[in-house]
Design an enzyme around this catalytic site. Sequence first.
Site, PDB file in Angstrom:
ATOM      1  N   LYS A 194      28.743   0.241  -6.830  1.00 36.02           N
ATOM      2  CA  LYS A 194      27.571  -0.480  -6.311  1.00 36.02           C
ATOM      3  C   LYS A 194      27.787  -1.964  -6.496  1.00 36.02           C
ATOM      4  O   LYS A 194      28.552  -2.381  -7.371  1.00 36.02           O
ATOM      5  CB  LYS A 194      26.319  -0.069  -7.087  1.00 36.02           C
ATOM      6  CG  LYS A 194      25.025  -0.310  -6.325  1.00 36.02           C
ATOM      7  CD  LYS A 194      24.798   0.814  -5.336  1.00 36.02           C
ATOM      8  CE  LYS A 194      23.486   0.756  -4.630  1.00 36.02           C
ATOM      9  NZ  LYS A 194      23.152   2.081  -4.059  1.00 36.02           N
ATOM     10  N   ASP A 251      22.391  -1.584   1.247  1.00 34.27           N
ATOM     11  CA  ASP A 251      21.405  -1.044   0.306  1.00 34.27           C
ATOM     12  C   ASP A 251      20.131  -1.865   0.534  1.00 34.27           C
ATOM     13  O   ASP A 251      19.941  -2.414   1.627  1.00 34.27           O
ATOM     14  CB  ASP A 251      21.944  -1.134  -1.140  1.00 34.27           C
ATOM     15  CG  ASP A 251      21.150  -0.275  -2.112  1.00 34.27           C
ATOM     16  OD1 ASP A 251      21.280   0.960  -2.065  1.00 34.27           O
ATOM     17  OD2 ASP A 251      20.360  -0.832  -2.904  1.00 34.27           O
TER      18      ASP A 251
HETATM   19  N1  GLU Z   1      23.066   2.344  -0.463  1.00 35.05           N
HETATM   20  C1  GLU Z   1      23.082   3.713  -0.043  1.00 35.05           C
HETATM   21  C2  GLU Z   1      22.879   4.627  -1.236  1.00 35.05           C
HETATM   22  O1  GLU Z   1      22.326   4.235  -2.225  1.00 35.05           O
HETATM   23  C3  GLU Z   1      24.284   4.048   0.820  1.00 35.05           C
HETATM   24  C4  GLU Z   1      25.625   3.905   0.164  1.00 35.05           C
HETATM   25  C5  GLU Z   1      26.794   4.063   1.106  1.00 35.05           C
HETATM   26  O2  GLU Z   1      26.597   4.380   2.257  1.00 35.05           O
HETATM   27  O3  GLU Z   1      27.915   3.883   0.624  1.00 35.05           O
HETATM   28  O4  GLU Z   1      23.195   5.785  -1.191  1.00 35.05           O
END
Ligand code: GLU
Length: 407
Positions: free
Chosen positions: A101, A141
């Site tokens: 993240k 996100d």
């Molecule tokens: N931010 C999204 C999540 O928390 C998507 C993450 C992604 O697609 O890599 O799952």
Amino acid sequence: MVFENTQKQLEKAKKHVELVQETEETLKYPTEAFTFSIPVRMDDGSLKVFEGHRVRYNDARGPTKGGIRYHPGVNLDEVKALAFWMSIKCAVINIPYGGGKGGITVDPHKLSKAELEKLSRGWMRKAYRIVGPDRDIPAPDVYTNGQIMAWMMDEYSIIKGEYSPGVITGKPLSLGGSLGRSYATALGGYYCVKEAVKKMEVGKTVVVQGFGNAGSHMARLLSEDGFKVIAVSDSKGGALLEEGFDYDKLMEVKTKERRVDSYPGCKKISNEEILELECDILVLAALENVVTEKNAGNIKGKMIVELANGPVNPEADDILHKNSKFLIPDILANSGGVCVSYFEWVQNKQGYYWKEDEVNAKLLEKMVKEFNATFDIHKEKSIDMRTAAYVLALGRIDEATKDKAIY
Ligand code: GLU
């Protein structure tokens, strides 16, 4: 601190699954955590420095994967927690990734478009050392979107000297994005709800807390399917309409006024009140820690769907479970987003693109399979759905950790 929540959830799940010591030990720490500053020349000529992060948590099952958040509340502890959850989530939905993240501590709404572009390219100018198509793959996100992914992909391609669409997902279609990605988080959650209602009696009234990308698409999908969305909220406040919102009108109001409580004829309610409304399905689609030991006992929704990451804390989990609420946990309910991100990455690698209904059919297959795998563990072991999803995921992470055994 939200990272603490992740470790409490993990401890609880460990009672129901046998793990090798290597798995237990590695899941306590991120494999890499990188904090850096991003200097941006602002429109007024001054220089402003923003704080950026990227955390790769567990990479036992493949390259790390997870979004980038722009929010004033972003800090390393939160990014670590979110990266941990991504590691579990990718294992629940069984895609060949670990979890990561990133984020920037910023309110993006206060920046001009030019400043936002400089900030986003600036993030990549630091993070390119840790990300990469076979190493760590970011995505959108909270408060980030396809435009930001496009700038970041372009910046990475410039640095590397080669077109690299596979470094990031959630891109616009023109730059290697996938059909279906923009609403995939909600669609995955919707497929979970459809599976859940096959197994239990649940009525049709819905409350959606958080009207961003995931929450608004969820309201649309459920409305189109005959559910009645009676309340919605965004960061500015909540709106209640007993007869149910007209989705198109609601979207129009949100786009024009930038707040849902401007909907004509609705009753304005607070962001606390919306959580405690009488309803059948409560969708949590905003931020973490909104349901805690303080309000969990007042939650009246029978089914709770976590489209956000970490909206219910561990203490609240126990209260909801005791009150016989059926909770579909984040690591399953919102895994449709990263699942279609994976499909996007596969398409980038092949250079061959799928039709929208192919993407959605593949997503449906994944969601149904892993929802049912989680549900079976939940029934077999008489544990809540979150703990069941952890058991499923931890088994998979453990297998990869054992098979590598490099320590
Ligand atoms: N931010 C999204 C999540 O928390 C998507 C993450 C992604 O697609 O890599 O799952």
